[in-house]
Design an enzyme around this catalytic site. Structure first.
Site, mmCIF file in Angstrom:
data_model
loop_
_atom_site.group_PDB
_atom_site.id
_atom_site.type_symbol
_atom_site.label_atom_id
_atom_site.label_comp_id
_atom_site.label_asym_id
_atom_site.label_seq_id
_atom_site.Cartn_x
_atom_site.Cartn_y
_atom_site.Cartn_z
ATOM 1 N N HIS A 1 0.870 -1.172 0.000
ATOM 2 C CA HIS A 1 0.000 0.000 0.000
ATOM 3 C C HIS A 1 0.914 1.231 0.000
ATOM 4 C CE1 HIS A 1 -2.726 3.010 1.775
ATOM 5 N NE2 HIS A 1 -3.744 2.204 1.512
ATOM 6 N N CYS B 1 -4.824 2.590 -3.647
ATOM 7 C CA CYS B 1 -3.572 3.051 -3.034
ATOM 8 C C CYS B 1 -2.458 2.023 -3.182
ATOM 9 C CB CYS B 1 -3.768 3.412 -1.565
ATOM 10 S SG CYS B 1 -4.767 4.873 -1.328
ATOM 11 N N GLN C 1 -4.363 -4.979 6.944
ATOM 12 C CA GLN C 1 -5.353 -5.851 6.305
ATOM 13 C C GLN C 1 -5.366 -7.255 6.912
ATOM 14 O OE1 GLN C 1 -7.590 -4.910 4.163
ATOM 15 N NE2 GLN C 1 -6.794 -2.861 3.747
#
Lengths: 153, 415
Positions: free
Chosen positions: B132, B373, B212
């Protein structure tokens, strides 16, 4: 269902036809003016090429990738200003940007651009419709900087 | 690691009961039942978290630390109690190792600044192509300031890290390996053992971006044996604006502070200032107390369900969703790693993801579209973006079915 009806307002036949087979799509090697528009958040990107002769747009093309709204708007834009005088093209760009900028102005869209009027009900998509026109305005000015419609000010 | 565990564990989540805890899920959007499939961007909150925040503001709020009055004690208890919950949730050794931040991004920026202060031109940091932007840009900014060099582990077309050359990327100049546990754009679960151990063996520091992962699987920082672990509260049913950095005490105690102000000092004088002990040295200014209280409630909520049960349920739902998506004509799944968390990144024929997002939204289906992103990932696949449906334990097969139906409508409409 009203939701589907709304969506059909957004994706009218004219819009889908232009987006599937955009007019004047590709690079224009004889271009003397060009500019690039990019909305990095949604990924829409288009480069507008112009070949000016005797104060008119003798040739126009665009290339890029984006959503159906952006591609259709770009295709319609090239149809609209091809062969027109520079001043007329500038006015057309200003008119379209103004039309989307103010709610009441959508009705002022004419020709195939009127088919994009449904965008009005999808505020996050207005920037997709206006990007090619802002890029056209930049190309007429030979703007070396990439323009965007993602920030409204 | 997940696959083996899934085979042996049984699923016993009362998902309908859990859904009842989430007020926001029970609404109509554009005339349809809401199918919220955007939890990788931000999860929703159960009533318990909303209540904890409200309770805090209605009964306990004052500034934390050093207060002699009752409310200040209560606020401090709420704040420090949450720190202990985070410690326990991560199985960290001490609350000294838990620094509250605004989220993952700020946690990584903290490391980039504090650790970065001791890095020199020519030092190297290893990242991956899956990261990310939050685990890329802080290091690029550091590179601009100091001349450190970034090395990038590549991915294959399934969205898995190619680790063949990785051991050779590590050398005497390598100072840090910073890697996501789970890819936000593709859902790939990275084999952390194969990444962290070679670094540890060479005495190289390691940072895991857990944003995540932590909402979807048990996390044990001591088992991972990483030096830093960063995560966000809002992706795990907690409030926005709160997250934490776990940092191994021996490492954190050597790092300089990165922001100055109140709370991070012991004494201040114009002849010199002494910094506070861990972890307060890294928490300048009045913190997000209500956010911490909410995060503590979120951890209690998740603990009560059990992260292993959540992991198993989501694995089953992902398998169902993957099969259902594969049956939709012209769907291309982007990211087909063998080890995946509940993320379905896809494109539908030549339809632009933004058009898909709009059409799905009109049928009550909330997904995310664009580059997520993670532009280097998009670049790898040669695409501008994807549509991404992401799962949480409060999703059901009904949500997936609604997604599939909406995709068929999109195909019809834009055909």
């Amino acid at each position: 269902m009203t939701e589907t009806a709304d969506l059909k307002e957004l994706y009218r036949r004219t819009v889908l036809e232009h987006s599937r087979e955009p007019h004047h799509f590709g690079r224009l090697d004889s271009a003397d003016h060009s500019a690039t528009g990019h909305n990095p958040l949604c990924g829409d990107k288009c480069t507008v090429y112009l070949q000016l002769e005797d104060d008119s747009i003798a040739n126009i093309a665009f290339e890029g990738a984006g959503c159906a709204i952006c591609m259709a708007s770009a295709s319609i834009m090239t149809d609209t200003v091809h062969g027109r005088r520079i001043g007329e093209a500038e006015t057309a760009a200003t008119d379209v940007l103004d039309a989307f900028d103010r709610d009441a102005g959508i009705e002022s869209l004419h020709g195939d651009m009127a088919a994009l009027g449904g965008v009005r009900d999808f505020p996050t998509r207005i920037r997709c419709a206006t990007l090619p026109w802002k890029t056209l305005a930049a190309a007429l000015l030979r703007s070396p900087e990439t323009v965007t419609t993602e920030t409204t000010s | 690691m997940t696959a083996i565990r899934n085979q042996t564990a049984t699923t016993s989540l009362d998902v309908e009961g859990l859904r009842a805890d989430f007020p926001i899920l029970h609404q109509q959007v554009n005339g349809h039942r809401l199918a919220y499939l955007d939890s990788a961007a931000s999860s929703q909150r159960p009533r318990a978290v909303i209540d904890a925040i409200t309770h805090y503001y209605e009964h306990d709020h004052a500034n934390v630390h050093r207060g002699v009055h009752t409310l200040s004690h209560r606020a401090t208890d709420a704040y420090e109690g949450a720190r202990e919950k985070v410690r326990s949730f991560l199985n960290a050794a001490s609350t000294k190792e838990i620094v509250f931040t605004r989220g993952t991004t700020e946690a990584i920026n903290l490391v980039a600044n504090s650790l970065g202060a001791s890095l020199r031109s020519g030092d190297e940091i290893v990242l991956t192509e899956l990261e990310h932007h939050a685990n890329i840009v802080p290091w690029q900014m550091l590179a601009e300031r100091t001349g450190v060099e970034l090395r990038v582990i590549p991915i294959n077309d399934a969205g898995e890290l190619i680790l063949d050359d990785y051991p050779d990327m590590l050398n005497s100049r390598t100072r840090l390996v910073s890697v996501a546990q789970v890819s936000n754009a593709l859902g790939t679960i990275n084999p952390l053992d194969r990444i962290l151990r070679p670094a540890r063996d060479r005495g190289i520091l390691t940072l895991v971006d857990g944003a995540q992962a932590i909402p979807h699987m048990p996390v044990d920082v001591r088992a991972l044996d990483c030096d830093f672990y960063a995560f966000s509260g809002h992706k795990m049913c907690g409030p926005t604006g709160i997250g934490a950095l776990y940092a191994r005490e021996a490492v954190l105690s050597e790092l300089p502070p990165w922001q100055g102000g109140g709370d991070m000092i012991l004494t201040v004088s114009f002849s010199g200032t002494t910094y506070n002990e861990l972890p307060y040295r890294f928490e300048a200014g009045t913190p997000n107390i209500a956010g911490a209280a909410g995060l503590g409630a979120a951890i209690d909520y998740l603990d009560n369900i059990g992260m292993a049960a959540i992991e198993n349920y989501e694995a089953e739902l992902l398998a169902y969703a993957t099969e259902a998506m594969a049956a939709v004509q012209d769907v291309q799944l982007i990211g087909t790693a063998e080890q995946k968390a509940g993320v379905l990144s896809f494109n539908l024929d030549a339809i632009h993801a933004h058009d898909l997002g709009t059409i799905l939204d009109h049928q009550g289906v909330a997904i995310r579209t664009g580059h997520h992103c993670a532009m280097p990932v998009m670049e790898h696949f040669g695409i501008a973006g994807t549509a991404r449906a992401s799962l949480a334990f409060y999703n059901t097969r009904a949500d997936i079915d609604q997604l599939i139906e909406a995709l068929q409508v999109a195909r019809e409409m834009l055909r």
